[in-house]
Design a protein around this motif. Structure first.
Motif, short mmCIF file in Angstrom:
data_model
loop_
_atom_site.label_atom_id
_atom_site.label_comp_id
_atom_site.label_asym_id
_atom_site.label_seq_id
_atom_site.Cartn_x
_atom_site.Cartn_y
_atom_site.Cartn_z
N ARG A 144 -1.06 -81.58 -51.44
CA ARG A 144 -1.12 -81.78 -49.99
C ARG A 144 -2.40 -81.17 -49.43
NH1 ARG A 144 -0.19 -78.31 -46.44
NH2 ARG A 144 1.06 -76.97 -47.75
N LEU A 145 -2.72 -79.96 -49.86
CA LEU A 145 -3.93 -79.30 -49.37
C LEU A 145 -5.19 -80.06 -49.80
CD1 LEU A 145 -2.97 -75.58 -49.99
CD2 LEU A 145 -3.19 -76.74 -47.77
N GLU A 188 -5.52 -83.01 -47.59
CA GLU A 188 -6.04 -82.60 -46.28
C GLU A 188 -7.55 -82.36 -46.35
OE1 GLU A 188 -3.74 -79.23 -45.09
OE2 GLU A 188 -1.98 -80.44 -44.60
N LEU A 189 -8.00 -81.76 -47.42
CA LEU A 189 -9.43 -81.51 -47.60
C LEU A 189 -10.20 -82.83 -47.69
CD1 LEU A 189 -11.61 -79.34 -48.04
CD2 LEU A 189 -11.12 -79.51 -50.49
N ARG A 243 -7.75 -84.28 -42.36
CA ARG A 243 -6.56 -84.04 -41.53
C ARG A 243 -5.85 -82.81 -42.05
NH1 ARG A 243 -2.71 -88.77 -41.34
NH2 ARG A 243 -4.02 -90.31 -42.25
N HIS A 244 -5.50 -81.92 -41.13
CA HIS A 244 -4.87 -80.67 -41.52
C HIS A 244 -3.56 -80.50 -40.79
CE1 HIS A 244 -8.49 -79.46 -43.59
NE2 HIS A 244 -9.17 -79.86 -42.53
N GLY A 245 -2.63 -79.89 -41.48
CA GLY A 245 -1.36 -79.53 -40.86
C GLY A 245 -0.37 -80.67 -40.82
#
Length: 139
Positions: free
Chosen positions: A60-61, A64-65, A69-71
């Motif tokens: 997931r991280l 996001e990287l 998109r984060h969170g």
């Protein structure tokens, strides 16, 4: 168990025997109507679940990287609750906020509590040294 994993009984038995040989401990108690995990088997199962949760978090991280998109929002509850009690709300949330990732993990309660504790330590504004202990109030 083999059917649930889309594997043959023989293949699962071979894997269990290999793990038992590697650990030097019986991982399941064989009974006429199947198998039951031993204490060692439960320890290994818990470790695997935590490892898979950590891998899921890492993927997931990385996503996001990669996407920028984060969170997101994670609803940690059983699938029955999601399906029967919050389905309309989840649908409305996804329609209203299409760019927000909404996770509804399906996992044993212990894994859900572990994820909640880990996530609470990474919330914005939380001290990095904070230690969270989350316990289920339902026994």
């Amino acid at each position: 168990m083999a059917r649930e994993m889309n594997r043959t009984q023989s293949a699962v038995s071979q894997h269990i025997r290999r793990l038992e040989k590697e650990t030097g401990l019986p991982l399941v108690e064989r009974r006429p109507r199947g198998v039951v995990p031993t204490g060692a088997g439960l320890i290994l199962h818990r470790a695997v679940q935590e490892g898979l949760t950590a891998l899921d978090d890492a993927m997931r991280l990385l996503d996001e990287l990669r996407t920028g998109r984060h969170g997101g929002v994670a609803i940690a509850t059983g699938s029955t609750t999601i399906r029967h009690f919050t389905g309309a709300s989840v649908k409305e949330f996804r329609h209203t906020f299409p760019d927000v990732r909404l996770d509804t993990p399906s996992a044993p309660a212990s894994a859900v509590w572990t994820r909640c504790a880990r996530a609470s330590r990474s919330w914005p504004g939380s001290p990095s040294h904070r230690t969270s202990t989350v316990r289920s109030s339902v026994r």
